[in-house]
Design an enzyme around this catalytic site. Sequence first.
Site, PDB file in Angstrom:
ATOM      1  N   GLY A  56       2.046   9.693  32.197  1.00 53.34           N
ATOM      2  CA  GLY A  56       1.272  11.198  32.677  1.00 53.34           C
ATOM      3  C   GLY A  56       3.146  11.273  34.059  1.00 53.34           C
ATOM      4  O   GLY A  56       3.961  11.069  34.025  1.00 53.34           O
ATOM      5  N   SER A  58       3.007   9.670  37.968  1.00 52.39           N
ATOM      6  CA  SER A  58       2.808   9.197  38.527  1.00 52.39           C
ATOM      7  C   SER A  58       2.651   9.500  40.360  1.00 52.39           C
ATOM      8  O   SER A  58       1.711   8.354  40.216  1.00 52.39           O
ATOM      9  CB  SER A  58       3.995   7.670  39.122  1.00 52.39           C
ATOM     10  OG  SER A  58       5.814   8.977  39.081  1.00 52.39           O
ATOM     11  N   CYS A  89       5.038   3.851  31.283  1.00 52.10           N
ATOM     12  CA  CYS A  89       6.247   4.681  31.763  1.00 52.10           C
ATOM     13  C   CYS A  89       5.918   5.246  32.713  1.00 52.10           C
ATOM     14  O   CYS A  89       5.592   4.532  34.011  1.00 52.10           O
ATOM     15  CB  CYS A  89       6.008   6.981  30.234  1.00 52.10           C
ATOM     16  SG  CYS A  89       7.161   7.501  30.484  1.00 52.10           S
ATOM     17  N   ILE A 146       9.741   9.867  27.263  1.00 52.39           N
ATOM     18  CA  ILE A 146       9.534  11.252  27.752  1.00 52.39           C
ATOM     19  C   ILE A 146       9.594  11.007  29.254  1.00 52.39           C
ATOM     20  O   ILE A 146       8.730  10.485  29.551  1.00 52.39           O
ATOM     21  CB  ILE A 146       8.085  11.334  27.526  1.00 52.39           C
ATOM     22  CG1 ILE A 146       7.747  11.339  25.797  1.00 52.39           C
ATOM     23  CG2 ILE A 146       7.607  13.272  28.096  1.00 52.39           C
ATOM     24  CD1 ILE A 146       5.990  12.120  25.590  1.00 52.39           C
ATOM     25  N   HIS A 182       6.581   4.940  25.193  1.00 55.34           N
ATOM     26  CA  HIS A 182       4.849   5.395  24.682  1.00 55.34           C
ATOM     27  C   HIS A 182       4.504   4.675  23.381  1.00 55.34           C
ATOM     28  O   HIS A 182       4.884   5.599  22.807  1.00 55.34           O
ATOM     29  CB  HIS A 182       4.627   7.110  24.649  1.00 55.34           C
ATOM     30  CG  HIS A 182       4.728   7.562  26.277  1.00 55.34           C
ATOM     31  ND1 HIS A 182       3.527   7.405  27.401  1.00 55.34           N
ATOM     32  CD2 HIS A 182       6.282   8.278  26.772  1.00 55.34           C
ATOM     33  CE1 HIS A 182       4.083   8.168  28.142  1.00 55.34           C
ATOM     34  NE2 HIS A 182       5.678   8.420  27.934  1.00 55.34           N
ATOM     35  N   GLU A 184       1.945   4.188  22.470  1.00 57.55           N
ATOM     36  CA  GLU A 184       0.185   5.337  21.492  1.00 57.55           C
ATOM     37  C   GLU A 184       0.957   6.582  21.244  1.00 57.55           C
ATOM     38  O   GLU A 184       0.281   7.067  20.557  1.00 57.55           O
ATOM     39  CB  GLU A 184      -0.434   5.456  23.321  1.00 57.55           C
ATOM     40  CG  GLU A 184       0.000   6.782  24.240  1.00 57.55           C
ATOM     41  CD  GLU A 184       1.691   6.354  25.038  1.00 57.55           C
ATOM     42  OE1 GLU A 184       1.963   5.129  24.607  1.00 57.55           O
ATOM     43  OE2 GLU A 184       1.420   7.311  25.452  1.00 57.55           O
TER      44      GLU A 184
HETATM   45  N1  GLN Z   1       8.549  11.036  34.863  1.00 58.20           N
HETATM   46  C1  GLN Z   1       6.724  10.832  35.519  1.00 58.20           C
HETATM   47  C2  GLN Z   1       7.184   9.765  36.464  1.00 58.20           C
HETATM   48  O1  GLN Z   1       7.495   9.431  37.101  1.00 58.20           O
HETATM   49  C3  GLN Z   1       6.880   9.783  33.940  1.00 58.20           C
HETATM   50  C4  GLN Z   1       6.743  10.335  32.995  1.00 58.20           C
HETATM   51  C5  GLN Z   1       5.785   9.733  31.493  1.00 58.20           C
HETATM   52  O2  GLN Z   1       4.495   9.339  31.937  1.00 58.20           O
HETATM   53  N2  GLN Z   1       6.033  10.189  30.352  1.00 58.20           N
HETATM   54  O3  GLN Z   1       5.854  10.070  37.443  1.00 58.20           O
END
Ligand code: GLN
Length: 200
Positions: A56, A58, A89, A146, A182, A184
């Site tokens: 998500g 962070s 992530c 991602i 990811h 999942e």
């Molecule tokens: N770029 C996001 C971050 O650093 C992480 C992206 C992700 O969880 N898919 O918070």
Amino acid sequence: MVRTLSIGVIGIQGAISEHIGSMKSALKEANTSGNVFVVKNEEEINDLDALLLPGGESTTISRELYRSGLYNAILKRIKEKNLPIMGTCAGCVLLASEISYDTNDIKPLKAMEMQVVRNAFGRQKESFEKEINIEGFDASYNAVFIRAPIIKKIWGNCKALAKIKKKIVMARQENILALSFHPELTSDLRVHKYFLDMII
Ligand code: GLN
């Protein structure tokens, strides 16, 4: 008596239901009984056998974890060294001891001796898939990235499990696992099964 595992998933952002689905399938394949559910309050953290920290943003996840009291409850279990955690992530970012890019508002859990760089693959490569080799896996693994972070440096007891060139994308420190991709979002359950092996 067969023990039923309690596996919590932080439900602030990201592919929460996909993590729950993958973990349930991994439990089934391993013939292990377990409940996988979204953690709502800090009391629940005390009773968990394991925790998943999805991706998500962070910054947002960090803020909500702190506001809800979950941050301190998780930190306590990390200090007691009795809560296996898998962070994917943004979850990987939150497990780091140091974050080296755009760290405003992020309060990392400092669970692993590693430095993480957010959004490290650059804009033109915001999301991609890549076959990677993971230590202990018998065949390559198609990883989905991602806006992924990389693990730039590790020290102490933190071990790299997968790399893209020199960039570490998966690491483990005792019962804590961090991935910049990811697992999942694919039907390949091997990463969730690997984590399950760390719990049982
Ligand atoms: N770029 C996001 C971050 O650093 C992480 C992206 C992700 O969880 N898919 O918070």
